[in-house]
Structure formats: C-alpha cells, structure tokens
Design a protein around this motif. Structure first.
Motif, PDB file in Angstrom:
ATOM      1  N   VAL A 377     110.173  74.359  27.791  1.00 37.34           N
ATOM      2  CA  VAL A 377     109.241  74.618  26.691  1.00 37.34           C
ATOM      3  C   VAL A 377     110.032  75.170  25.519  1.00 37.34           C
ATOM      4  N   LEU A 378     109.682  74.682  24.336  1.00 40.41           N
ATOM      5  CA  LEU A 378     110.372  75.080  23.107  1.00 40.41           C
ATOM      6  C   LEU A 378     109.504  76.033  22.317  1.00 40.41           C
ATOM      7  N   THR A 379     110.094  77.129  21.834  1.00 44.51           N
ATOM      8  CA  THR A 379     109.434  78.089  20.954  1.00 44.51           C
ATOM      9  C   THR A 379     110.275  78.228  19.691  1.00 44.51           C
ATOM     10  N   PRO A 380     109.747  78.829  18.629  1.00 45.70           N
ATOM     11  CA  PRO A 380     110.561  78.991  17.415  1.00 45.70           C
ATOM     12  C   PRO A 380     111.821  79.811  17.622  1.00 45.70           C
ATOM     13  N   GLN A 381     111.869  80.596  18.714  1.00 43.95           N
ATOM     14  CA  GLN A 381     113.026  81.462  18.927  1.00 43.95           C
ATOM     15  C   GLN A 381     113.926  80.996  20.062  1.00 43.95           C
ATOM     16  N   PHE A 382     113.330  80.442  21.126  1.00 48.99           N
ATOM     17  CA  PHE A 382     114.110  80.101  22.315  1.00 48.99           C
ATOM     18  C   PHE A 382     113.656  78.778  22.906  1.00 48.99           C
ATOM     19  N   LEU A 383     114.525  78.236  23.748  1.00 53.94           N
ATOM     20  CA  LEU A 383     114.199  77.116  24.617  1.00 53.94           C
ATOM     21  C   LEU A 383     114.272  77.645  26.046  1.00 53.94           C
ATOM     22  N   HIS A 384     113.149  77.577  26.764  1.00 52.42           N
ATOM     23  CA  HIS A 384     113.084  78.048  28.146  1.00 52.42           C
ATOM     24  C   HIS A 384     113.092  76.836  29.064  1.00 52.42           C
ATOM     25  N   VAL A 385     114.057  76.807  30.002  1.00 52.48           N
ATOM     26  CA  VAL A 385     114.251  75.675  30.897  1.00 52.48           C
ATOM     27  C   VAL A 385     114.206  76.176  32.333  1.00 52.48           C
ATOM     28  N   ILE A 386     113.517  75.426  33.191  1.00 49.22           N
ATOM     29  CA  ILE A 386     113.513  75.774  34.613  1.00 49.22           C
ATOM     30  C   ILE A 386     114.241  74.690  35.391  1.00 49.22           C
ATOM     31  N   LEU A 528     117.186  84.923  15.038  1.00 48.69           N
ATOM     32  CA  LEU A 528     116.068  85.432  15.835  1.00 48.69           C
ATOM     33  C   LEU A 528     115.088  86.201  14.959  1.00 48.69           C
ATOM     34  N   VAL A 529     115.620  87.087  14.122  1.00 43.59           N
ATOM     35  CA  VAL A 529     114.768  87.875  13.229  1.00 43.59           C
ATOM     36  C   VAL A 529     114.132  86.981  12.168  1.00 43.59           C
ATOM     37  N   ARG A 530     114.899  86.037  11.647  1.00 44.00           N
ATOM     38  CA  ARG A 530     114.357  85.133  10.623  1.00 44.00           C
ATOM     39  C   ARG A 530     113.185  84.332  11.190  1.00 44.00           C
ATOM     40  N   ALA A 531     113.302  83.876  12.448  1.00 45.05           N
ATOM     41  CA  ALA A 531     112.214  83.131  13.068  1.00 45.05           C
ATOM     42  C   ALA A 531     110.965  83.985  13.207  1.00 45.05           C
ATOM     43  N   SER A 532     111.137  85.246  13.538  1.00 45.32           N
ATOM     44  CA  SER A 532     109.979  86.137  13.662  1.00 45.32           C
ATOM     45  C   SER A 532     109.327  86.392  12.313  1.00 45.32           C
ATOM     46  N   LEU A 533     110.119  86.508  11.271  1.00 43.30           N
ATOM     47  CA  LEU A 533     109.547  86.734   9.944  1.00 43.30           C
ATOM     48  C   LEU A 533     108.799  85.499   9.437  1.00 43.30           C
ATOM     49  N   MET A 534     109.180  84.321   9.919  1.00 48.52           N
ATOM     50  CA  MET A 534     108.498  83.103   9.492  1.00 48.52           C
ATOM     51  C   MET A 534     107.241  82.832  10.301  1.00 48.52           C
ATOM     52  N   ALA A 535     107.010  83.589  11.366  1.00 48.12           N
ATOM     53  CA  ALA A 535     105.814  83.371  12.172  1.00 48.12           C
ATOM     54  C   ALA A 535     104.577  83.774  11.385  1.00 48.12           C
ATOM     55  N   PRO A 536     103.507  82.990  11.453  1.00 53.49           N
ATOM     56  CA  PRO A 536     102.305  83.306  10.663  1.00 53.49           C
ATOM     57  C   PRO A 536     101.517  84.490  11.177  1.00 53.49           C
ATOM     58  N   ASN A 537     101.791  84.961  12.401  1.00 54.04           N
ATOM     59  CA  ASN A 537     101.010  86.055  12.965  1.00 54.04           C
ATOM     60  C   ASN A 537     101.671  87.420  12.790  1.00 54.04           C
ATOM     61  N   VAL A 538     102.675  87.500  11.922  1.00 55.41           N
ATOM     62  CA  VAL A 538     103.305  88.802  11.657  1.00 55.41           C
ATOM     63  C   VAL A 538     102.457  89.511  10.607  1.00 55.41           C
ATOM     64  N   ASP A 539     101.472  90.231  11.061  1.00 56.21           N
ATOM     65  CA  ASP A 539     100.539  90.870  10.145  1.00 56.21           C
ATOM     66  C   ASP A 539     100.678  92.390  10.111  1.00 56.21           C
TER      67      ASP A 539
END
Length: 1001
Positions: A377-386, A528-539
C-alpha cells in the motif's frame, strides 16, 4: 539502489477483536470492516487513539467476496455471492446499526426515491442493489468525488455519486453514468481517481484518463473509438490471462517482450477502451473521450519456479496529493479537494514501480524487495510492503514530485527540495508470521496474518524448486476457522515528528566531515515533513506549528551539511539556509561551532557570498562582521570590496577593514579597492585619506569601480533607497562625479531610472517635494540624454526636463538659483537632442534681460524645443503655464507654432511684438514649399501695417524692403506685378521692378 536503515516507523499494535477467521476486510475514515470466512455478516470496528472497539455489525444478503469503503459519502460497497451468483450492493447509513432497534431497507438502483423513503429514512440503513449484466470482479472508489468503478470481464462501469433530498431528508444515491468496453485485457485489479482509471491483469498495466468530449465538436471520437471500428467482431488478438503470455514449444517457454508505452505511444498497445454514456445528467450526456496515459507489459519472473502466483502483478493503486487550499464547486456548497499531483503504483513480486502521471508521465522510483512480496500500500509518506513474514517500510518521493508540480521554479537560490531521483530506503522490516493482506487509513496499517502447520512445513522447502507451468495455478486452501493462529492487527504509525527526530538522530552516525549518508537521511526527514505539511487534514495549529518548526530545522541541517561540500551540489547550501529562516549571524555561528569549521567548504562560501551581496535588513554585530571579514580575507580576498559594501557589514571595524584592503591592494590594485578604502576612510572621518584614494585613479576608472559595486553609493533597505556616506561626500565635493556615476549605473542596467530619481531626491532631502526638483536630479536627466537612451526613456526624460524648465520659467522671480553642471552651450555640444537656437529667437529676446543668467533654463528649453527629438504635441499642454507677458516667454509659444507648421500665426505674433525679428524668422523658417507665405502673407501684411501706422515705421519699411528683395528674385515679372498692391504706390516699387527687368534681360 535501496538503502537500509533501522528506524521505527511503527508504533503500538492492537488486535481487532473479531471472533472468527477474517476473510475480507477494508478500512477508511475511522473504521475497519471485517467479514469472516463463510459468513454473511460485516463487523465494524472503530479505531481511535490506538483503541480498536466494536462499533456495529450488519448482515449482508450473500457471502462477501470483495468490499471497499469510500470516505466521500461514507458508504460501503460489496461484491456478494449467493447461489453462485455475484451481485453488487452498496450499504448506506450503516452507522445507525449501532442502535439495536434500527431499520433496514433494500431498494433497486433507479427506483424513484420518493416511493421507497419514509419520514424515518435518516434512522435506517439502506441497501442499494446495483444490477449488472455481467458478474462484478473488482471494485474501486474515487477518493475525490466518491464515484464508484466496477470491473467486469469485458467492461468497466462508473456509478456517479449523487446527493438528493427526499422529504427534507438528505439521501445518497448513484447513477450509472458511463460504461467502458474493454478489449484485450481482463481487469483483475482496478483503481479510480479524478478521472484516471488504472487496469491491471497478470502482467499488464494500463492507465487511461477520461475527458469530456468538447462541445464544439460533438461528433469527435477518440482514437480508440476509431481503432475499434476497424476491428472485426471477434475475440481480441492478445487475450490477457497469464497463459497467453506463455507458449510451449518443444520444452521451451516463449514469453512476450516487455514494453513500456507513454502517451501517444499507448495507441500501439493491444488494449482498446470504448466509452458508452448511459447517464441522464446534463454533464454526462456526451460520451467521454478516453486518452491512454501509460501502458506497461512485463515478462514473467521464474526465479522461484513457474507458479502463476509468483509472477502476477499486484497492488495497483492511484495516490492523489491535493493542493493546500480548497475550491468551491459551482453546484455544491461543500468544499472540494483540488488535485495537485497523482501517482500510480503497481508491483511485481520482487519489484515495485512508482510513476507520476497527472502533469507528466514519468517513472520516479523502483523498489527492489529482498524477498517475494504479497501486497503493498502506498501513502504520501511511505510504501508499506508485506512478504510472507515481514512488514517492510520504504520511503517514497511523492512529496518531492508534488512540490515541483506546485512550484516549477522551486529549484532556485531562494528555495529547493531534495530531488525525485533520491535513492529510496527501507526504514524497517517488522516481523509478522503468516502475513496475508494489508490496508491503510490515516495513521494506521491494517494487516491480516494467518499461520498454520502447512505454512511452517512449506517454509522449510527450497523456494527454487521448479514446477511445471501447466500445474502452476495454486488452489486456494480453505483455512479452518479454528486454525493454529490468525490475527487482524491495527498497527499505528509513528507521528511525523517522532520519525523525523529519529532520522535526524540517525544521521549523526554519518555526520563526518564530507559524507553523503547524513545528507540522504536528512533529505528523507525533510521530505517526510514536507509530505505532512501538504496533507489536507493538517488543521490543528499546534501540529502544524511543530511541522513548520521541523521543516525549518531540516532545512538548517541540510544547509549545514551542504556547506561542508566542495561538489556540484554545494550550492544548495544557499536555498536551504534561506528556507530555514536563520539569520546570517546564526548561520555563521552554526557553521563555526562545528568541529570541522577550520576548513570552510565551497558551499558555505557560496552562501556567505550571495547573502552578503544581497540587500538585507540584518546587520551583523561587530564580532560577527569581524569573523566574516577574516573568513574572506583568508579564503577569497578578492571578494573583500564587495563584502565590505554589504549592508550586513555596517558594523565592521573600518581600521581592520583598511588593513585587509591594503594587503589585497599590494597584490592586485584596482579602482574598486581604492573606492572601498575611501569609504572606510569616511567611516573613520578621515576626509584627507578619502581624497587621496579617489585622486589615485582617473574619473573613467572610478566610474568603472562604481559600476562594479553600486553599493558604494546607494543601498536598498525595505524597498527604500539609502545613499551612503560616500554619496553625501560627493554631493558636496564632487557632484559631477556623482552624477556621472549614476548615469554610468543606469547605462549598465545597474539601476532603474525611477530608483535613480528616488536616490537624488533622498540625497537632496526633497523626497516629498514634487514641485522643487533638486538641481542634481536635473543634472542627471541632462547628462542621461548624452547616452542616447531608448525611445521610451528618452521621451520620459524630455518631458520631465521640459516640465521642470517650464516651472522654473513660470516662477522666475521666486526660485532659488543653483548653478547647473552644464550650461546650454555645453548641452548643445554634447548632445544632439538639444538643437541650435535660431537667430530670430536671439533677436526676439535680445531686448530683455533675464533675471537669472546662471540657470539658463529658458535657453535650455528653447534649445530642447528646437532639437529633433522633442515631441511637440506632448509639450503643448504645458504652454498654458507660460504667460506671454514678455518676449522670452513668447519665444516658446512661437517655437511650438513653428514646429507645428503654423507659420501665419507666428508671423502675426512677431509683427505685433517684435517686427525686427520677422525677416530673420522668415529667412530661417519659411523655406522650400512654404515660400509662398512671403508674397501671400508677409507682403500684404506689411503693406497693411505700414498704411495703418500714423508715423513712418522704419522697422516695417525695412522689413518690407527685405521682403521685396526676396520676392523679386523668386517670382517672375508678371507674377511679381500681380502681387503688388494697386493703390497707386507703384513708384515705391519701381526700383524693384527695374531690378527685376535687369534680371530678365
């Protein structure tokens, strides 16, 4: 290349308290949806603050084969099987099932809502049956609009989400809006976002984009439609099951060649997609155009045998990244997310591929897994692989690509971002036994594990055992409900700040003098921080403030790392320190406090030079200025004059600066060094040394020095122009040099005309006085004309000068006389824009004495109007400010009339005010095609005025004689007789007739 670090992106884990073996699950919002093996029931668990508690449960109409949850609309869609028949159903308002007494209604899609909704509809769960002609195989929901995409064997169906109101109750509904007929591939996995649709089969991936058909050309068909019309009605040439890619030939396995096609190249692929509109909405009445974006085909990987499961693609996903703001839809009042970037991910068992597809189709990362993967699964910050026993976390480059989509000019001296091509890395490999599936929502990872005895036994066998590809299809084993071990985990990911701090701490292990390991880790933390700042739910204000502080800290750390480098990337020191918000003093302290500060890197020197060369409001303290002086004196002494002229160095010790400049001058003397020494001498109030330094070079070299470093004379601060101490010194001692320097700066594009004007106004303390323009500014305008500027600047200067001259002439008795640098004669000799004053003008004003001979404004204006460059029509509005009370002012009016070719009015004015200048005016101005004015205008007018005068007017008579001399020469005898008056005064003209007769003989 994949770097490996041992960080901790995963935090606590909770077990979802389901009582039976989970079969299918999905998640979203704040909930986890689980269906158990063999059951017809969905259990819902809420996840909040690392707690996983049951929320509700509801029965389904059949066994759930697949399900998806959509945040937009808060609905759950399922593919259910009953009596071996698959059906598509959507569950709306399911949260009310937390109440025991809640109701359930079932309706068919397309039925009128008024007929099936009662007043208590808001308190009941609704099941929407969605009839399909083909069995559904896969599902996808658009995270932006909430639309539903259903995949069948040969078609894709889009259901548009609709919000309606029935009896004042909001109701969610769907509409079948578009059918996409697909030939050449069987969609085993699909994904849907913002009009982009991804389709994957065993070894093929196709990404298409839906665009509305332009209204200007309703008959326009997509390229795919045109191609489809030529294809016979039969099965596609390249069916997509895995067996189609393999062909047995005498114990050999033949595979299709891998291929990657982008944009227009995709037309050559064997997959055809044809749209068919079925919707009734006004915006969907026309079929959409289908544009191919990306197509990729792989060769099977038989490194672990010929098993089908070991070669298939999996985890197709579209990941949107939104702009920071919101846009309001014209028809809806709810804010809609605006797409910034879109990323497409898909994976083979051993390799994952990440593409950016919204603005430019480009592969940005390739992930190599250490063992065979099962899902990702891909997220704006990481790719998680099993894999079978490991949960792996890889970094991604989505925020780096999105930052460049948002700002194409991000890589400048003011700002930057780690490159998209930065090596990916593995942050963690967490052990879990029997991993089967994974999903993600918010800050949680949901993983399903199933471990049994067979798994342990099979694990001991060699993975390299080769099986026949004919028996490669692995049958799904039915796990008993009471197997040895199964769990559904909710694993929380660490907060961005915690992972950031760990990455920063980890980077210190690599913090040697010139290493790239620390830069890579700090770049990971920055993204990592830049991705969090671009998230729309950082309120939350506190969370955003922490992220901004971490972002600035990462920029400062990266700037410090690059400051020690001497490579081609050392210039990144400047933008990273700029983004950090640190002052120059703090940056110097930060770099000097490092244990490796004895050897300044090229990056630090690059930052220091560019920063001190800029016009900053910050002033270094005396100690910091001394350190900067010592750094440049030791490393790059040739830049000392530029550094000392910086506004940041205002507090530097002038005596120590003079010592460094003398040392530099001994090896390479120049006018710039002498001017800088003169500036330091003025700071020490040593005017004598200043004069000595200036007199060491001729004026031309001094001008070159000022052009090389304009800050010797002027500085910018907060959009203000501030003259230096040297400028004030030249104003009193050598104003000509100061004006010439300003002209040289303008000529070499070092200063704009407007800024130069502000400079002289501030210098002369007349910034707010628009009426009294300082003489030094007028001298600058006059000197600037000698450089022959462009036409736009020329007319601007001419208008300003003429306006100034008019004001001075109008207030001749009141203005303060200031002697200009150049007299009217000097201007005429140095610049062709000032013309020669005609003799008749001198004759006209000879009888008057100007009250201010030093200024020469009248003569300058006369010369300017007589020149070839002045635009007379633009000057005419200024004439009303010049009264005709004397001949001097009258001359301006007559010059304008003459330039406008209004000779008759000019002759009348001269005859009234100064008859003795008429003949000179006529001889000088009335020439060529205008000579008829001599006998048609001037002669009759002179005769008339002579008759009207009571006494003999010698001036008029003399003018008449001169006129007759011209006429007698220019006209034939008969024409001459015709222009003579017939009042009996022929005796007077007899000598001219005789003269004309002699000429004829």
């Amino acid at each position: 290349m994949v770097r490996l670090y041992n960080c901790h992106p995963y935090g606590s884990q909770r077990i979802v308290p389901t009582k039976q073996v989970p079969e299918v699950f999905c998640c979203g919002g704040d909930s986890v949806f689980v269906t158990c093996a063999g059951g017809c029931k969905v259990e819902v668990f809420t996840v909040c603050k690392d707690l996983c508690q049951p929320l509700c449960s509801f029965n389904t109409l059949g066994k759930v084969l697949d399900m998806k949850y959509c945040d937009i609309g808060d609905y759950l869609v399922t593919i259910e099987s009953k009596n071996n028949i698959s059906a598509l159903r959507t569950y709306v308002n399911w949260r009310c099932q937390a109440t025991v007494s809640s109701r359930i209604s079932v309706r068919m899609l397309g039925i009128r809502l008024e007929s099936c909704h009662s007043g208590s509809a808001k308190d009941q769960m609704e099941i929407i049956e969605m009839p399909l002609s083909d069995p559904p195989l896969s599902l996808a929901c658009c995270p932006m609009r909430g639309d539903l995409l259903v995949g069948c064997k040969s078609k894709l169906i889009i259901f548009s989400l609709k919000y309606m109101s029935v009896r004042d109750v909001p109701v969610l509904d769907f509409e079948r809006s578009l059918i996409l007929h697909v030939m050449g591939i069987i969609p085993t996995h699909i994904t849907f976002c913002a009009g982009y649709i991804g389709i994957s089969a065993d070894l093929e991936v196709l990404l298409i984009k839906l665009m509305p058909t332009p209204s200007e050309s309703p008959e326009t068909t997509s390229p795919n439609q045109k191609e489809l019309e030529t294809v016979p009605d039969k099965e596609p040439k390249n069916p997509l099951p895995l067996q189609s890619h393999l062909r047995e030939l005498d114990d050999f396995v033949m595979c299709q060649r891998p291929v990657e096609l982008v944009g227009e190249e995709c037309k050559s692929c064997s997959v055809l997609v044809t749209p068919e509109s079925t919707g009734l909405s006004t915006d969907l009445t026309r079929p959409s155009q289908v544009y191919h974006v990306l197509y990729r085909r792989f060769a099977p990987d038989f490194s672990e045998g010929l098993s089908v499961e070991n070669t298939r693609l999996h985890s197709l996903q579209l990941l949107p990244i939104y702009k920071t703001g919101f846009v309001i839809d014209s028809e809806e009042t709810t804010p809609q997310k605006e797409l910034l970037s879109l990323f497409c991910f898909f994976s083979l068992p051993h390799t994952g591929y990440l593409y950016t597809v919204a603005n430019e189709v480009k592969q940005i990362s390739v992930y190599r897994y250490p063992e065979r993967s099962q899902q990702a699964v891909l997220t704006p910050q990481f790719l998680h692989v099993i894999t079978s026993n490991n949960l792996q976390c890889f970094t991604v480059r989505c925020s780096a690509a999105a930052a460049r989509d948002e700002d194409p000019y991000i890589d400048t001296t003011m700002k930057t971002c780690p490159p998209v091509t930065l090596d990916v890395c593995t942050l963690r490999m967490q052990l879990f036994i029997g991993l089967k599936a994974i999903d993600h929502f918010k800050n949680y990872i949901i993983i399903l594990t199933k471990a049994d005895i067979e798994d342990v036994t099979v694990k001991g066998k060699s993975p390299k055992t080769m099986h026949s590809w004919k028996s490669g299809s692995v049958k799904n084993k039915t796990l008993p409900e009471t197997g040895p071990g199964w769990n559904l985990y909710v694993v929380s990911t660490m907060s961005t700040i915690q992972i950031y701090n760990e990455l920063v701490e980890y980077s210190r292990r690599y913090d040697t003098m010139k290493t790239h390991g620390s830069i890579h880790l700090l770049s990971e933390a920055h993204l990592l921080v830049r991705a969090s700042l671009m998230a729309p739910n950082v309120d939350e204000i506190t969370e955003k403030a922490e992220l901004i502080a971490a972002f600035k800290d990462s920029c400062a750390s990266l700037g410090q790392c690059f400051s020690r480098l001497d490579t081609k990337h050392s210039h990144l020191t400047l933008p990273y320190f700029k983004m950090s918000g640190l002052s120059v003093s703090k940056v110097i302290q930060r770099v000097l406090s490092n244990e490796f500060s004895l050897d300044y890197g090229k990056g630090f020197m690059f930052y220091l030079k560019h920063t001190l060369f800029e016009e900053l409001d910050e002033e270094l303290s005396e100690d910091m200025a001394l350190k900067a002086l010592q750094i440049f004196s030791n490393r790059e002494p040739s830049h000392l004059p530029y550094v000392l002229c910086s506004s940041c160095m205002a507090n530097v010790c002038p005596k120590k600066a003079m010592d460094c400049l003398r040392k530099l001058e001994s090896s390479s003397p120049s006018a710039l060094i002498s001017l800088t020494k003169a500036s330091m001498a003025l700071r020490m109030q040593d005017a004598k040394t200043c004069e000595i330094e200036i007199q060491r070079h001729p004026e031309m070299l001094l001008l070159c020095g000022f052009v090389d470093e304009p800050r010797l004379l002027m500085r910018h601060r907060s959009k203000e122009m501030i003259p230096t101490q040297m400028a004030y010194h030249f104003k009193d001692i050598q104003p000509g040099l100061l004006v010439a320097s300003a002209v040289a700066l303008h000529e070499n594009s070092k200063i704009h005309l407007k800024n130069a004007e502000i400079f002289f106004k501030v210098l002369c303390e007349k910034m707010d006085d628009d009426e009294n323009i300082p003489q030094m500014l007028v001298d600058f305008w006059e000197a600037l004309l000698s450089t022959y500027p462009t036409e736009s600047i020329l007319q601007d200067i001419l208008f300003k000068l003429s306006s100034h001259y008019v004001c001075r002439i109008r207030d001749l008795q009141q203005h303060t006389c200031v002697k200009p640098l150049k007299s009217p004669e000097d201007l005429r000799n140095s610049c062709s824009h000032f013309g020669i004053i005609s003799p008749w003008i001198s004759r006209l004003v000879s009888s008057e004495t100007a009250s201010c001979l030093d200024c020469g404004d009248l003569m300058k204006l006369q010369s300017l109007l007589c020149g070839p460059s002045m635009d007379i029509p633009s000057f005419l509005p200024l004439l009303k400010f010049i009264p005709e009370e004397n001949n001097s002012n009258l001359s301006i009016h007559i010059i304008c009339e003459t330039r406008m070719m209004e000779y008759e009015n000019a002759i009348e004015r001269l005859l009234d005010r100064c008859p003795e200048a008429v003949i000179q005016y006529a001889r000088h101005e009335i020439k060529n095609g205008s000579q008829a004015l001599w006998w048609n205008k001037l002669l009759p007018e002179l005769c008339h005025r002579i008759r009207q005068s009571e006494s003999e007017n010698k001036t008029l008579i003399a003018s008449l004689r001169d006129t007759l001399e011209v006429i007698s020469v220019e006209l034939e005898l008969q024409d001459f007789l015709n222009v003579l008056p017939d009042d009996g005064t022929a005796v007077f003209f007899l000598p001219y007739l005789l003269n004309q007769r002699k000429l004829d003989i």
